[in-house]
Structure formats: structure tokens, C-alpha cells
Design an enzyme around this catalytic site. Structure first.
Site, PDB file in Angstrom:
ATOM      1  N   GLY A 169      18.877  32.224  73.430  1.00 20.59           N
ATOM      2  CA  GLY A 169      17.737  32.265  74.334  1.00 20.59           C
ATOM      3  C   GLY A 169      17.632  33.565  75.092  1.00 20.59           C
ATOM      4  O   GLY A 169      16.539  34.002  75.442  1.00 20.59           O
TER       5      GLY A 169
ATOM      6  N   GLU B 258      22.286  30.714  66.990  1.00 22.42           N
ATOM      7  CA  GLU B 258      22.049  29.264  66.994  1.00 22.42           C
ATOM      8  C   GLU B 258      22.524  28.586  65.712  1.00 22.42           C
ATOM      9  O   GLU B 258      22.924  27.418  65.737  1.00 22.42           O
ATOM     10  CB  GLU B 258      20.549  28.978  67.195  1.00 22.42           C
ATOM     11  CG  GLU B 258      20.028  29.275  68.585  1.00 22.42           C
ATOM     12  CD  GLU B 258      19.508  30.698  68.740  1.00 22.42           C
ATOM     13  OE1 GLU B 258      18.806  30.962  69.720  1.00 22.42           O
ATOM     14  OE2 GLU B 258      19.814  31.548  67.863  1.00 22.42           O
TER      15      GLU B 258
ATOM     16  N   GLU C  14      15.886  35.841  72.793  1.00 23.57           N
ATOM     17  CA  GLU C  14      14.482  35.412  72.733  1.00 23.57           C
ATOM     18  C   GLU C  14      13.717  35.838  73.979  1.00 23.57           C
ATOM     19  O   GLU C  14      12.552  36.233  73.904  1.00 23.57           O
ATOM     20  CB  GLU C  14      14.419  33.892  72.562  1.00 23.57           C
ATOM     21  CG  GLU C  14      14.888  33.440  71.190  1.00 23.57           C
ATOM     22  CD  GLU C  14      14.968  31.933  71.064  1.00 23.57           C
ATOM     23  OE1 GLU C  14      14.274  31.373  70.199  1.00 23.57           O
ATOM     24  OE2 GLU C  14      15.736  31.312  71.834  1.00 23.57           O
TER      25      GLU C  14
ATOM     26  N   ALA D 149      21.371  29.650  75.784  1.00 23.29           N
ATOM     27  CA  ALA D 149      21.002  28.388  76.416  1.00 23.29           C
ATOM     28  C   ALA D 149      22.229  27.735  77.042  1.00 23.29           C
ATOM     29  O   ALA D 149      23.371  28.106  76.764  1.00 23.29           O
ATOM     30  CB  ALA D 149      20.373  27.456  75.395  1.00 23.29           C
TER      31      ALA D 149
END
Length: 260
Positions: free
Chosen positions: A111, A134, A114, A66
Site C-alpha cells: 500500500g 502482496e 500504491e 497495509a
């Protein structure tokens, strides 16, 4: 959105749509990129000339996570308003009703990992690293990582990756089922295309049903999943491809599917 320059594009060639992330140097997944990703997934889902999809971040990196600078200034009120949109943008990729493969170079972290998890398969470079770091920021994955990762590699291994935040080298990722193929870094995109190329001329409606059956069934108990499968199975008997496939079998020839 902080830029007028597109950060995601959909390139289509020979039935394969490549959803290309283009935010150098690390393809940080800011809000603009998330929303353009949603749009590209929606377009790939709708276009009849797209029969399979490759997720690709380029030769150097898939996506390193992210945009932390963008997120750092957010508190609970801001993120509680944004979190659902983040999840749904990735879910739009997961719901593409066609075969999807992630071509992973460099890093697929946070991310980025993901996003790779939304694909049906993952092809990784030999020097690629994946992970959900994270926890090192004092948070947890928020775009499907805790859910898709556990379903893919099991809860114990998922907890190991999520709770340590460690980076997983490609060889280990292959061993635990996090990726499906490992190839030299220069061959990643070509290997991903080769993986989905056989589906380009396949029975599109049956392929869609197969994906819906497996993915939907994972959310159900066995009895409900069997009912779901039965409904999808019966529905395919209304398609031209079913008639063509069975006629070709009887006539001992190769079927010519039209996706209808």
C-alpha cells in the site's frame, strides 16, 4: 477506528501542503490512516493556500504497507465491503487537482508503493526500496497497484514486480521510471519541496487542467482524449490567468498569476 491519535496531518507552509503520515514505526496503512488520508487529500484539494502537495512518511520510512494484523482476520465478506473504500481513499490523493510529489524514504511497499503511485512524481532516497509484495501473502495489490503501476512502467515490468513481489532498489526504480529522482536520504524532503516549489506561484487553473488532461486522457482513446484536451484548453480562455499570461508575454514581463 482503533485510535484517537491522528495518524495523518496536513501542514501548510509557503503554499506547499505536506500530507504527513505519522504511525510509527512503519506507517502501516490501517483503516484509520486510510480515512484520515482521504480527509487530508480532500482538505488539500479545497484549500486555496495549498498550491502543491508533498506526500511524506518521515525521515525513516514512507509506508511499509497495509496493516496485515488488521487484514488477517478479514474474510471475503469483510474485504468485499471494505475494498472500495480503500481504493477511493487512495484515489482521493490521486485526484488532488494540484501538483503532488511523493518523498520516499526507507520503504514504500504494498500500500505504501500504491500511495506513492498516486503522486505526479516520486523522489526517493538512495537507500529506498519500493515494491508490491502482496503476492507473498497470497493476494494481489488492491489499492491501485496493478493499474497505476502498469500505466507508469508498462505491463511487463509491472507483472515482474507484482508477480515476484521483489523489492526494487532506488537505482533500478529510477531506471525503469518508477521514481523520477534519487537523492541522498537526508535530502529527500527538501528535494521534493524543490520539485514542486515552482508551481506555487504558477497558474493554478491551468496546472489543474494540465493534470486533468493527462490523467483523464490515459483512460480514453486518442480521439476522445483530443476532445477532452480541446475542452480544457478552451475553458482556460475564461480565466484571469490566461489574460495575465498573454498580456505579460506581449509586454515582455514576468506574469503575476492569481489562480483565477
Amino acid at each position: 477506528m482503533d485510535s484517537k491519535t491522528p495518524l495523518v496531518r496536513l501542514d501548510v507552509e509557503d503554499g506547499i501542503g505536506t500530507i504527513r503520515l505519522d504511525r510509527p514505526p512503519m506507517n502501516a496503512l490501517n483503516i484509520q490512516l486510510q480515512e484520515e488520508l482521504r480527509a487530508a487529500a480532500t482538505e488539500a484539494s479545497a484549500r486555496d493556500d495549498v498550491r502543491a502537495v508533498v506526500l511524506y512518511g518521515g525521515e525513516k520510512v514512507f509506508a511499509a504497507g497495509a496493516d496485515i494484523k488488521e487484514m488477517a482476520g478479514m474474510g471475503y465478506p469483510e474485504m468485499s465491503a471494505r475494498a472500495g473504500a480503500l481504493t477511493s481513499s487512495f484515489d482521493a490523493v490521486a485526484r488532488i487537482p494540484k501538483p503532488v510529489v511523493a518523498a520516499i524514504t526507507g520503504f514504500a511497499l504494498g500500500g505504501g508503493c500504491e500511495l506513492a503511485l498516486t503522486a505526479d512524481w516520486r523522489v526517493a532516497a538512495e537507500d529506498a526500496k519500493l515494491g508490491q509484495p502482496e503476492i507473498t501473502l497470497g493476494i494481489i495489490p488492491g489499492a491501485g497497484g496493478t493499474q497505476r503501476l502498469a500505466r507508469l512502467i508498462g505491463p511487463a515490468r509491472a507483472k515482474d514486480l507484482i508477480m515476484t513481489g521483489r523489492f526494487v532498489p532506488a537505482a533500478e526504480a529510477l531506471a525503469i521510471g518508477l521514481v523520477d529522482r534519487v537523492v541522498p536520504k537526508d535530502d529527500v524532503y527538501a528535494a521534493a519541496v524543490d520539485l514542486v516549489r515552482p508551481y506555487v506561484n504558477g497558474p493554478a487553473l491551468a496546472l489543474r487542467a494540465a493534470k486533468l488532461a493527462v490523467d483523464g486522457g490515459l483512460e480514453m482513446d486518442l480521439a476522445s482524449g483530443l476532445t477532452w484536451e480541446s475542452q480544457l484548453f478552451a475553458g482556460l480562455f475564461a480565466t484571469q490567468d490566461k489574460a495575465e499570461g498573454m498580456t505579460a508575454f506581449v509586454e515582455k514581463r514576468k506574469p503575476t498569476f492569481k489562480g483565477r
